[in-house]
Motif scaffolding. Structure first.
Motif, mmCIF file in Angstrom:
data_model
loop_
_atom_site.group_PDB
_atom_site.id
_atom_site.type_symbol
_atom_site.label_atom_id
_atom_site.label_comp_id
_atom_site.label_asym_id
_atom_site.label_seq_id
_atom_site.Cartn_x
_atom_site.Cartn_y
_atom_site.Cartn_z
ATOM 1 N N UNK A 76 0.816 -1.214 0.000
ATOM 2 C CA UNK A 76 0.000 0.000 0.000
ATOM 3 C C UNK A 76 0.855 1.271 0.000
ATOM 4 N N UNK A 77 2.138 1.155 0.312
ATOM 5 C CA UNK A 77 3.031 2.318 0.369
ATOM 6 C C UNK A 77 3.729 2.603 -0.954
ATOM 7 N N UNK A 78 3.677 1.655 -1.880
ATOM 8 C CA UNK A 78 4.399 1.790 -3.139
ATOM 9 C C UNK A 78 3.418 2.099 -4.263
ATOM 10 N N UNK A 79 3.676 3.168 -4.978
ATOM 11 C CA UNK A 79 2.846 3.549 -6.117
ATOM 12 C C UNK A 79 3.711 3.446 -7.378
ATOM 13 N N UNK A 80 3.221 2.736 -8.370
ATOM 14 C CA UNK A 80 3.975 2.541 -9.600
ATOM 15 C C UNK A 80 3.213 3.156 -10.762
ATOM 16 N N UNK A 81 3.932 3.886 -11.597
ATOM 17 C CA UNK A 81 3.349 4.451 -12.803
ATOM 18 C C UNK A 81 4.312 4.145 -13.940
ATOM 19 N N UNK A 82 3.816 3.495 -14.978
ATOM 20 C CA UNK A 82 4.656 3.091 -16.107
ATOM 21 C C UNK A 82 4.629 4.145 -17.208
ATOM 22 N N UNK A 83 5.729 4.281 -17.912
ATOM 23 C CA UNK A 83 5.774 5.122 -19.101
ATOM 24 C C UNK A 83 4.767 4.578 -20.119
ATOM 25 N N UNK A 84 4.771 3.247 -20.267
ATOM 26 C CA UNK A 84 3.828 2.570 -21.143
ATOM 27 C C UNK A 84 3.360 1.326 -20.395
ATOM 28 N N UNK A 85 2.117 1.327 -19.906
ATOM 29 C CA UNK A 85 1.648 0.220 -19.073
ATOM 30 C C UNK A 85 1.655 -1.117 -19.797
ATOM 31 N N UNK A 86 1.653 -1.096 -21.145
ATOM 32 C CA UNK A 86 1.709 -2.333 -21.910
ATOM 33 C C UNK A 86 3.132 -2.868 -22.075
ATOM 34 N N UNK A 87 4.119 -2.016 -21.716
ATOM 35 C CA UNK A 87 5.532 -2.425 -21.835
ATOM 36 C C UNK A 87 6.296 -1.927 -20.609
ATOM 37 N N UNK A 88 6.136 -2.624 -19.437
ATOM 38 C CA UNK A 88 6.788 -2.172 -18.197
ATOM 39 C C UNK A 88 8.308 -2.117 -18.278
ATOM 40 N N UNK A 89 8.907 -2.797 -19.251
ATOM 41 C CA UNK A 89 10.379 -2.788 -19.386
ATOM 42 C C UNK A 89 10.900 -1.396 -19.747
ATOM 43 N N UNK A 90 10.035 -0.510 -20.216
ATOM 44 C CA UNK A 90 10.446 0.867 -20.547
ATOM 45 C C UNK A 90 10.513 1.755 -19.323
ATOM 46 N N UNK A 91 10.081 1.235 -18.196
ATOM 47 C CA UNK A 91 10.136 1.998 -16.949
ATOM 48 C C UNK A 91 8.898 2.766 -16.642
#
Length: 91
Positions: A76-91
């Motif tokens: 619950x303390x960690x929030x993740x936002x992807x540059x491209x949610x379909x390609x998490x390898x891009x960060x």
């Protein structure tokens, strides 16, 4: 568990009496060498042993960081936002 710890007596020609150390290392072949709760417990106990004995602690790190996905208290303390949610390898 992907971590080991030893208490070692190291000797050299310059210091034949030797010097104790605590050596900790982790294994990159087990879950990318990441820290989970069992590795954290071993690291903590080995570190406390070194402090209690007043000897150096050496950590040889070969890891990919913390395995926070396995710790429910942290999710619950960690929030993740992807540059491209379909390609998490891009960060």
């Amino acid at each position: 568990i992907g971590m080991v710890a030893w208490k070692i007596l190291m000797r050299s020609p310059e210091y034949p009496a030797g010097r104790e150390i605590v050596l900790i290392g982790n294994d990159i072949t087990i879950k990318g060498g990441s820290f989970g709760t069992t590795e954290d417990l071993l690291f903590d106990k080995a570190s406390k042993l070194a402090r209690a004995k007043g000897i150096p602690r050496i950590y040889i790190a070969c890891n990919s960081g913390a395995r926070i996905g396995g710790v429910d208290e942290l999710k619950s303390l960690v929030k993740v936002s992807w540059v491209n949610k379909d390609d998490p390898m891009k960060g």
